[in-house]
Design a protein around this motif. Structure first.
Motif, mmCIF file in Angstrom:
data_model
loop_
_atom_site.group_PDB
_atom_site.id
_atom_site.type_symbol
_atom_site.label_atom_id
_atom_site.label_comp_id
_atom_site.label_asym_id
_atom_site.label_seq_id
_atom_site.Cartn_x
_atom_site.Cartn_y
_atom_site.Cartn_z
ATOM 1 N N ASP A 1 0.906 6.179 -6.092
ATOM 2 C CA ASP A 1 2.319 6.571 -6.105
ATOM 3 C C ASP A 1 3.116 5.861 -5.014
ATOM 4 O O ASP A 1 4.218 6.288 -4.686
ATOM 5 C CB ASP A 1 2.450 8.089 -5.938
ATOM 6 C CG ASP A 1 1.820 8.561 -4.645
ATOM 7 O OD1 ASP A 1 0.987 7.807 -4.089
ATOM 8 O OD2 ASP A 1 2.150 9.679 -4.186
ATOM 9 N N LYS B 1 7.534 5.147 -1.274
ATOM 10 C CA LYS B 1 7.147 5.939 -2.437
ATOM 11 C C LYS B 1 7.898 5.478 -3.672
ATOM 12 O O LYS B 1 9.066 5.094 -3.600
ATOM 13 C CB LYS B 1 7.439 7.413 -2.174
ATOM 14 C CG LYS B 1 6.815 8.347 -3.197
ATOM 15 C CD LYS B 1 6.973 9.792 -2.762
ATOM 16 C CE LYS B 1 6.260 10.726 -3.729
ATOM 17 N NZ LYS B 1 6.388 12.124 -3.298
ATOM 18 N N LYS B 2 7.186 5.469 -4.808
ATOM 19 C CA LYS B 2 7.822 5.090 -6.062
ATOM 20 C C LYS B 2 8.904 6.099 -6.433
ATOM 21 O O LYS B 2 8.767 7.305 -6.211
ATOM 22 C CB LYS B 2 6.791 5.024 -7.192
ATOM 23 C CG LYS B 2 5.819 3.871 -7.104
ATOM 24 C CD LYS B 2 4.896 3.882 -8.315
ATOM 25 C CE LYS B 2 3.888 2.744 -8.249
ATOM 26 N NZ LYS B 2 2.974 2.747 -9.420
#
Length: 424
Positions: A91, A140-141
């Protein structure tokens, strides 16, 4: 420390030095676990290397985070710099910067200028913590990011990046989840990052890398207004949406800037003390060597002085001998002239040709001459008898008389030689 670490390092060139370097790192950063895995270089060659996988703590914008990394220990460690990567979780994405490329490969002046024993793994991790505290290497995505998006692709390697990195990245190292439960502190929200990062300078005390292959500029060139900064540098242009820096926090009481500062001060003090001791030991060794050379030179000087003195004495002796030889030569020449004069006058007496130095030697000379005369007389008497010039009776009478006299002469000669101290 797993007991199998020595087994993992058994095929390394300097296994003992590598073992000590890794064990020195473990007490402060116990999350970095050693394991052995295949590493693929840019040229396609594969080697089985030891890697340290885990997280390191950083302070980013006043908040603590854990950054997942991998450190690959090369076969010639510690005389060869390790290869470091940031390993994001599924992620997360790698944020390209001056220190990290799109594949997660870490580039630091400390790695580029790696020199043992000045450089070690403990100081390397501390430098990583400081560098990542200035600029977080992951984010973070976003929730609306398409699943097919795999993050930025690395651009062409620049001349500064000499170390190889894997052609295919291993599975990311999992980030430890934040602690939960009653009494545990709540974690603050992650700070958001701009869509296109503006690379800050290196922290003070560390040189900055130069991607042109010469030196480390103090600050990267700033792009003109309203332009894409990736068009002005060697970095790839990451087309990804804004995200958040990592992601896994520690409790605020677990690590603080004072602890990091104290750790760095302790490490620097220990290294300076060790280098000072090495310098002092080296200086003592050189001083001892110089003192020994000085003693040897003094002894050699004394021997040379003695040799010169002996040569001067020998020179004086040779001078005296030459003077004596010259005098003797004059005497010999004078004697030769006297002999020539007497020969010209024909008055040389054969009895005066040899003059003994003592009466005893004179007596011995006369006895020896008489004895030899008797021998000659006996010879000629025998020849006369053969030719029948004399009778046998006359021969025997004369031989008897001469033999008796010869016996007396020989006895006198032996007695005189004993008196003179000569061998009989």
């Amino acid at each position: 420390m797993p007991p199998a670490l020595r087994t993992l390092l058994s095929d390394y060139v300097h296994s003992d030095l590598a073992y000590r370097d890794i064990t020195k790192l473990q007490p402060t950063y116990p999350d970095l676990k050693p394991a052995k895995d295949k590493f693929v270089f840019n040229d396609g060659t594969t080697k089985s290397l030891v890697r340290l996988s885990g997280t390191i703590p950083i302070i980013y914008r006043g908040s603590p985070y854990n950054i997942p990394i991998e450190i690959w220990i090369q076969e010639a460690h510690p005389y060869q710099a390790p290869i470091c990567f940031v390993k994001p979780t599924p992620d997360m994405l790698v944020k390209s910067s001056r220190q990290v490329d799109g594949n997660g490969k870490i580039y630091l002046p400390y790695l580029h200028e790696w020199r043992y024993p000045q450089a070690d793994l403990f100081t390397l991790v501390q430098v990583l913590c400081l560098s990542f505290g200035e600029e977080c290497p992951v984010y973070k995505k976003s929730a609306n990011m398409p699943p097919s998006y795999a993050g930025p692709r690395p651009g062409p390697a620049s001349s500064y990046r000499p170390n190889p990195y894997p052609s295919a990245m291993p599975q990311p190292y999992g980030v430890r989840p934040p602690p939960t439960g009653p009494g545990m502190p709540r974690f603050q929200s992650m700070p958001s990052l701009p869509a296109r990062p503006n690379f800050p300078g290196y922290p003070s005390g560390y040189p900055q890398p130069s991607y042109a292959g010469t030196g480390y500029p103090s600050q990267p060139p700033a792009p003109p207004p309203n332009t894409n900064p990736y068009q002005q540098s060697n970095y790839p242009s990451p087309n990804y949406p804004p995200g958040r820096p990592l992601l896994t926090q520690q409790p605020s009481s677990g690590l603080n800037p004072d602890a990091v500062r104290a750790s760095l001060v302790s490490a620097v003090s220990e290294k300076l003390t060790r280098r000072l001791k090495q310098t002092i030991a080296q200086a003592d060794s050189e001083i001892q060597s110089l003192n020994k050379c000085q003693k040897d030179l003094k002894k050699g000087g004394e021997r040379l002085e003695q040799i010169i003195t002996n040569m001067e004495n020998d020179n004086e002796d040779i001078g005296r001998h030459m003077t004596n030889l010259k005098l003797k030569n004059v005497e010999v020449l004078k004697a030769v002239e006297d002999v020539k004069d007497k020969k010209d006058e024909n008055d040389t007496d054969i009895d005066d040709a040899v003059q003994p130095t003592t009466p005893l030697y004179h007596q011995m000379l006369n006895l020896f001459a008489e004895e030899n005369a008797i021998v000659d007389t006996n010879y000629y008497l025998g020849e006369a008898l053969k030719k029948s010039l004399i009778d046998l009776d006359v021969y025997l009478k004369q031989i008897r008389t001469l033999s008796r006299r010869q016996f007396e002469l020989i006895a006198l000669i032996l007695k005189a030689r004993q008196r003179a101290g000569l061998r009989c």
